[in-house]
Write a protein that holds these residues in place. Structure first.
Motif, PDB file in Angstrom:
ATOM      1  N   THR A  78       3.827   4.020  -0.886  1.00  0.00           N
ATOM      2  CA  THR A  78       4.350   4.475  -2.173  1.00  0.00           C
ATOM      3  C   THR A  78       5.780   4.992  -2.021  1.00  0.00           C
ATOM      4  OG1 THR A  78       3.505   6.724  -1.874  1.00  0.00           O
ATOM      5  CG2 THR A  78       2.058   5.145  -3.004  1.00  0.00           C
ATOM      6  N   ALA A 111      -0.306   5.065  -7.763  1.00  0.00           N
ATOM      7  CA  ALA A 111      -0.597   5.119  -6.324  1.00  0.00           C
ATOM      8  C   ALA A 111      -1.998   4.629  -6.001  1.00  0.00           C
ATOM      9  CB  ALA A 111      -0.401   6.537  -5.802  1.00  0.00           C
ATOM     10  N   ARG A 130       3.160   2.634  -6.160  1.00  0.00           N
ATOM     11  CA  ARG A 130       3.132   1.457  -5.293  1.00  0.00           C
ATOM     12  C   ARG A 130       4.031   0.404  -5.916  1.00  0.00           C
ATOM     13  NH1 ARG A 130      -3.085   0.064  -4.565  1.00  0.00           N
ATOM     14  NH2 ARG A 130      -2.242  -1.608  -3.279  1.00  0.00           N
ATOM     15  N   ASP A 151       0.807  -1.222   0.000  1.00  0.00           N
ATOM     16  CA  ASP A 151       0.000   0.000   0.000  1.00  0.00           C
ATOM     17  C   ASP A 151       0.839   1.271   0.000  1.00  0.00           C
ATOM     18  OD1 ASP A 151      -2.453  -1.331  -0.022  1.00  0.00           O
ATOM     19  OD2 ASP A 151      -2.492  -1.485   2.162  1.00  0.00           O
TER      20      ASP A 151
END
Length: 113
Positions: free
Chosen positions: A37, A99, A80, A35
């Motif tokens: 980034t 993302a 991500r 999750d």
């Protein structure tokens, strides 16, 4: 990320690394998409160095040049990161997604032998 969603995203992008990763995940390969980034330019620098090292030892990265170029053109946009692993032949796929998880921006396949 659900397997079917990731398979759809991988099918949207052309390239040998995307196709190989999609086939691996479709066949049941273990995978994860985190999750958090990281900035694309930071990833580009890191994977550029890794590609140089892999070429030096004679183990090119499938889709590596294309992925690094895409990461570089993405600037500092947050991405991500994910990975998929195949046992036979031992292969590691590195995934870079938008993302929001709406697109696979780049994919690299690395032979682990």
């Amino acid at each position: 990320m659900e397997r079917e969603a990731l398979l759809r995203l991988l099918a949207e992008e052309p390239g040998a690394a995307f196709e190989a990763c999609r086939a691996a995940i479709g066949a049941g390969a273990e995978y994860v998409v985190w999750d958090h980034t990281l900035p694309a330019d930071q990833l580009a620098r890191s994977y550029s160095r890794r590609a140089q090292h892999m070429a030096k030892i004679g183990n090119p990265m499938l889709g590596g040049a294309e992925a690094i170029e895409q990461l570089q053109t993405s600037g500092d946009r947050p991405l991500r990161v994910g990975e998929a692993k195949v046992a036979d032949p031992p292969t590691h796929f590195q995934l870079f997604l938008a993302a929001d998880g709406s697109r696979v921006v780049a994919c690299i396949g690395i032979d682990q032998r």
